[in-house]
Design an enzyme around this catalytic site. Sequence first.
Site, PDB file in Angstrom:
ATOM      1  N   CYS A 123      10.889   5.056  84.271  1.00 23.85           N
ATOM      2  CA  CYS A 123      10.917   4.072  84.998  1.00 23.85           C
ATOM      3  C   CYS A 123      10.454   4.104  86.839  1.00 23.85           C
ATOM      4  O   CYS A 123       9.132   5.380  86.547  1.00 23.85           O
ATOM      5  CB  CYS A 123      11.776   3.115  85.129  1.00 23.85           C
ATOM      6  SG  CYS A 123      11.361   1.911  86.214  1.00 23.85           S
ATOM      7  N   HIS A 215      11.946   1.489  79.381  1.00 23.88           N
ATOM      8  CA  HIS A 215      13.865   1.534  79.196  1.00 23.88           C
ATOM      9  C   HIS A 215      14.060   1.777  77.508  1.00 23.88           C
ATOM     10  O   HIS A 215      14.561   0.538  77.390  1.00 23.88           O
ATOM     11  CB  HIS A 215      14.085   0.825  80.129  1.00 23.88           C
ATOM     12  CG  HIS A 215      14.282   0.492  82.022  1.00 23.88           C
ATOM     13  ND1 HIS A 215      14.845   0.999  82.707  1.00 23.88           N
ATOM     14  CD2 HIS A 215      13.023   0.023  82.595  1.00 23.88           C
ATOM     15  CE1 HIS A 215      14.405   1.121  83.725  1.00 23.88           C
ATOM     16  NE2 HIS A 215      13.434   0.375  83.746  1.00 23.88           N
ATOM     17  N   GLU A 217      17.169   2.474  77.349  1.00 19.58           N
ATOM     18  CA  GLU A 217      18.308   2.679  77.577  1.00 19.58           C
ATOM     19  C   GLU A 217      19.005   1.294  77.398  1.00 19.58           C
ATOM     20  O   GLU A 217      20.621   0.989  77.915  1.00 19.58           O
ATOM     21  CB  GLU A 217      18.594   3.487  78.914  1.00 19.58           C
ATOM     22  CG  GLU A 217      18.577   2.964  80.079  1.00 19.58           C
ATOM     23  CD  GLU A 217      17.338   3.214  80.812  1.00 19.58           C
ATOM     24  OE1 GLU A 217      16.903   3.051  81.773  1.00 19.58           O
ATOM     25  OE2 GLU A 217      16.732   3.314  79.913  1.00 19.58           O
TER      26      GLU A 217
END
Length: 269
Positions: A123, A215, A217
Site C-alpha cells: 500500500c 493488503h 495482511e
Amino acid sequence: MPPSISPQAPLYSAVPPSFKKLRLAILETDPELVTVCGTFADLFKRLFTNGTTEAEERAEKVTLDIVTFDVVKGFYPEPDDFDGILLTGSRANAFDNDPWILQLMQYIIRVHASSSARLVGICFGHQVIARALGGIVEENSEGWEVSVTKLPLDAAGQGAELFPEAGAEGELRLQQMHRDHVVVPPPGMHVFASSERSPVQGLYEKGKVLTLQGHPEFNEDVARSLVERQILGGKISEAEGKDALNRVSVKNHGGDVGKAIVRFLNGMV
C-alpha cells in the site's frame, strides 16, 4: 542527520535447529494505527507464520527473524543486516514532502542501489518505493478503492511465476484500502497486476523489489472494521460502503501473497 538504529528487540525469532533464518526488517510507516487485530507489524507476523510453510515444502526449512523500526521517528536498520526490508501501509500520502517521507525515500534509494536486501512494499510502502525509484504517485480522482478487488495478472506470465496459486485463475484477489495510487511505474520495473481503478497494483524487479497496492495482511475482521470506519467518516458513500461490505468476506489470495513474499525473500523468485 543520519537515521538512528532502533533498539527494538526482534518481534518473531524462534529458530528451530536446521532451519534457515531469514532476517526481515519491518519499517512501520504508521505505528500509531492499531486495528482490531493489532498493529501492522502484528498483522504481518501472523501472515508470515503461515507463509514460511510454503518455503519449507518447496525448498529448505525457513523461519523469519523480524525486527520493527519506527521510521516516522527516524529509526532505520542497517540494510546489510537484513535479507529483506518491508514497508507497511500508512494514513500518510506518499506524494507529500514531510521530512520523514523524504528521509525514507533516500533510504529506499540507498537500499536499492547498494544493498543485497530485498525491498517489499504494501500500500503506502508500494507507493513510496515507486516514487523513490522514479515513478509517479497521485490521489485517485475516481475515489477510494476498498474491500476485496480482482487484480488481473499480466499476460506475460510473471504473475503466475510469483503467485502460482493464483496464476491458474489469472488474477489476484486482495483486500484494498487506498485512494492514492501509482500512475506511472519506475523505469524498468515490471507491472504484474492492475485493477479497473488503479493501473499499477504490483511492481517486481527480480532479486530487488516486490510491491503490492493491496493488503495481504488484512483478514476479514480488519478489513470490515476499516470499511465501516470509512463509511462513518464520510469518505465513501453508503452505496459504495454497502458494496464494499458485501465483498469483504470474498475469498482472497492474502495467504498466497504471504507465501510469495517469503519465497521472494528466500531467493526462490
